[in-house]
Design a protein around this motif. Structure first.
Motif, PDB file in Angstrom:
ATOM      1  N   THR A 128      32.765  27.633  39.940  1.00  0.00           N
ATOM      2  CA  THR A 128      33.710  28.458  39.467  1.00  0.00           C
ATOM      3  C   THR A 128      34.769  29.151  40.725  1.00  0.00           C
ATOM      4  O   THR A 128      35.842  29.302  40.529  1.00  0.00           O
ATOM      5  N   GLN A 129      33.825  29.691  41.282  1.00  0.00           N
ATOM      6  CA  GLN A 129      34.462  30.446  42.674  1.00  0.00           C
ATOM      7  C   GLN A 129      35.352  29.521  43.410  1.00  0.00           C
ATOM      8  O   GLN A 129      36.399  29.868  43.948  1.00  0.00           O
ATOM      9  N   ASP A 131      36.596  26.481  42.689  1.00  0.00           N
ATOM     10  CA  ASP A 131      37.819  25.747  42.145  1.00  0.00           C
ATOM     11  C   ASP A 131      38.818  26.929  42.111  1.00  0.00           C
ATOM     12  O   ASP A 131      40.120  26.596  42.080  1.00  0.00           O
ATOM     13  N   SER A 132      38.750  28.116  41.837  1.00  0.00           N
ATOM     14  CA  SER A 132      39.487  29.331  41.873  1.00  0.00           C
ATOM     15  C   SER A 132      40.381  29.182  43.005  1.00  0.00           C
ATOM     16  O   SER A 132      41.701  29.420  42.876  1.00  0.00           O
ATOM     17  N   ASN A 135      42.515  26.127  43.346  1.00  0.00           N
ATOM     18  CA  ASN A 135      43.669  26.361  42.636  1.00  0.00           C
ATOM     19  C   ASN A 135      44.606  27.194  42.823  1.00  0.00           C
ATOM     20  O   ASN A 135      45.759  27.554  42.317  1.00  0.00           O
ATOM     21  N   ASP A 137      44.200  30.564  42.861  1.00  0.00           N
ATOM     22  CA  ASP A 137      43.812  31.841  41.891  1.00  0.00           C
ATOM     23  C   ASP A 137      43.056  32.778  43.010  1.00  0.00           C
ATOM     24  O   ASP A 137      42.026  33.091  42.585  1.00  0.00           O
ATOM     25  N   THR A 138      43.887  33.176  43.803  1.00  0.00           N
ATOM     26  CA  THR A 138      43.236  33.924  44.930  1.00  0.00           C
ATOM     27  C   THR A 138      43.652  35.386  44.488  1.00  0.00           C
ATOM     28  O   THR A 138      44.816  35.792  44.342  1.00  0.00           O
ATOM     29  N   ARG A 139      42.509  36.415  44.503  1.00  0.00           N
ATOM     30  CA  ARG A 139      43.088  37.719  44.172  1.00  0.00           C
ATOM     31  C   ARG A 139      42.779  38.750  45.558  1.00  0.00           C
ATOM     32  O   ARG A 139      42.154  38.391  46.444  1.00  0.00           O
ATOM     33  N   LEU A 155      49.887  33.670  38.429  1.00  0.00           N
ATOM     34  CA  LEU A 155      48.868  32.931  39.047  1.00  0.00           C
ATOM     35  C   LEU A 155      49.328  32.891  40.518  1.00  0.00           C
ATOM     36  O   LEU A 155      50.050  32.123  41.007  1.00  0.00           O
TER      37      LEU A 155
END
Length: 356
Positions: A128-129, A131-132, A135, A137-139, A155
């Motif tokens: 999950t990490q 793929d985030s 894609n 989806d970096t915070r 996003l």
């Protein structure tokens, strides 16, 4: 008197007692001591004990040239060797930045902090990490020193603005952009590229008369978040106020590009690839060749400049590339000083620059 007279008495004329007429003849030859002085001895044959005699080797000395000897082979000095495979020469660094605003106490505190907290080992991400990040989806994590607003607008996109007079603060991504245990070309056998962009919307008032600025880079963790990327170990960065690049450089950086202006979109990327001389099967990690790493900088969607991370270093001023050579996880880093309004984009659909 009679006593002394008796001692004086009559003495015999010869040895052997009174009335003895026996004569002694001397022995033949000279006395013993005289014989030793006058006797001549021939020296023994051969060298003295403990000393060797060697004959000189045949022929002239090595430095002596006999007439008729062939001259040494001619070296054509006009032929220039191929230096394409050599590392580029070191860029000249600066002792200080013309727009530097950090205090010496902040620098000393960061050096001590880095000595106390060494770089952590890379970790294995969960599916999950990974793929985030893949894609976009970096915070972003707001540093304690950060003074201002920060929010995810969509996003993979973050908007923020810092308050006037804000001190140095460094935002870091929550997850690495580069996972050493998964993304290494030695594992995947292919190239890995990481990249993000920052749009500078406006600059406001700085602090104590200094110009507000922004920097973008990458770093290994932990990292002192009151320092710009590139100033401390395990980090690199391109600074918008002086246009210089910094690699583990607490001094003045190296000339690289022009200053980043309001309204511009700039990006920073790193390409990790298998070296030109790949490791042999069964090579130990200590003997494996260094990973090939290229750092590149874009401005308004065009690749403008770059450098080889393994370039030849200045032994006196450069501190090496520890933490950046592909063996540690690397996080995105955005450094801010003063009042800046900005937008950070991690999703590739939002980039002005697109990989070929």
């Amino acid at each position: 008197m009679h006593f002394f007279k008796s001692l004086k008495g009559n003495h015999p004329d010869t040895v052997g007692g009174e009335g003895s007429n026996q004569d002694y003849t001397p022995p033949s030859g000279p006395p013993p001591l005289k014989r030793q002085k006058d006797q001549q001895f021939a020296p023994p044959t051969g060298p003295a004990p403990g000393r060797s005699e060697f004959l000189p080797p045949p022929g002239p000395p090595p430095s002596h040239t006999q007439p008729g000897d062939s001259p040494p082979p001619y070296h054509d000095w006009t032929v220039i060797e191929d230096t394409a495979l050599l590392p580029p020469p070191p860029s000249l660094g600066h002792k200080a930045s013309p727009s530097g605003n950090a205090s010496l106490s902040d620098a000393d505190r960061a050096h001590e902090w880095c000595r106390r907290y060494p770089l952590i080992r890379p970790h294995q991400p969960t599916p999950t990490q990974y793929d985030s990040v893949k894609n976009g989806d970096t915070r972003l994590v707001k540093a304690r020193e950060y003074q201002g607003n920060l929010s995810m607008s969509r996003l993979g996109s973050w908007s923020g603005n810092t308050a006037p007079g804000g001190r140095d603060a460094c935002l870091l991504s929550f997850l690495p952009c580069y996972f050493a245990l998964v993304d290494s070309p030695f594992v995947t056998k292919t190239k890995k590229t990481i990249y993000f962009e920052v749009n500078v919307k406006s600059y406001g008032p700085g602090r104590d008369g200094d110009t507000s600025s922004l920097a973008l880079g990458y770093c290994a963790v932990p990292y002192p978040t009151w320092r710009m990327p590139g100033w401390e170990r395990g980090s690199l960065g391109v600074h918008g106020d002086d246009g210089r690049r910094y690699v583990n450089d607490t001094w003045g950086g190296k000339d690289f590009t022009s200053a980043i202006q309001e309204g511009e979109t700039v990006g920073l990327g790193m390409e990790f690839s298998i070296p030109d001389t790949p490791p042999s099967y069964g090579s130990s990690p200590e003997r494996m060749p260094s990973m090939k790493i290229e750092v590149f900088f874009t401005r308004n969607g065009i690749k403008e400049a770059g450098w080889n991370l393994h370039e030849e270093l200045d032994a006196q001023n450069d501190l090496g590339i520890d933490g950046l050579d592909g063996r540690f996880d690397l996080y995105a880093a955005i450094g801010l000083f003063g009042s800046v309004e900005f937008e950070v984009n991690f999703h590739n659909h939002l980039w002005l620059w697109q990989p070929v």
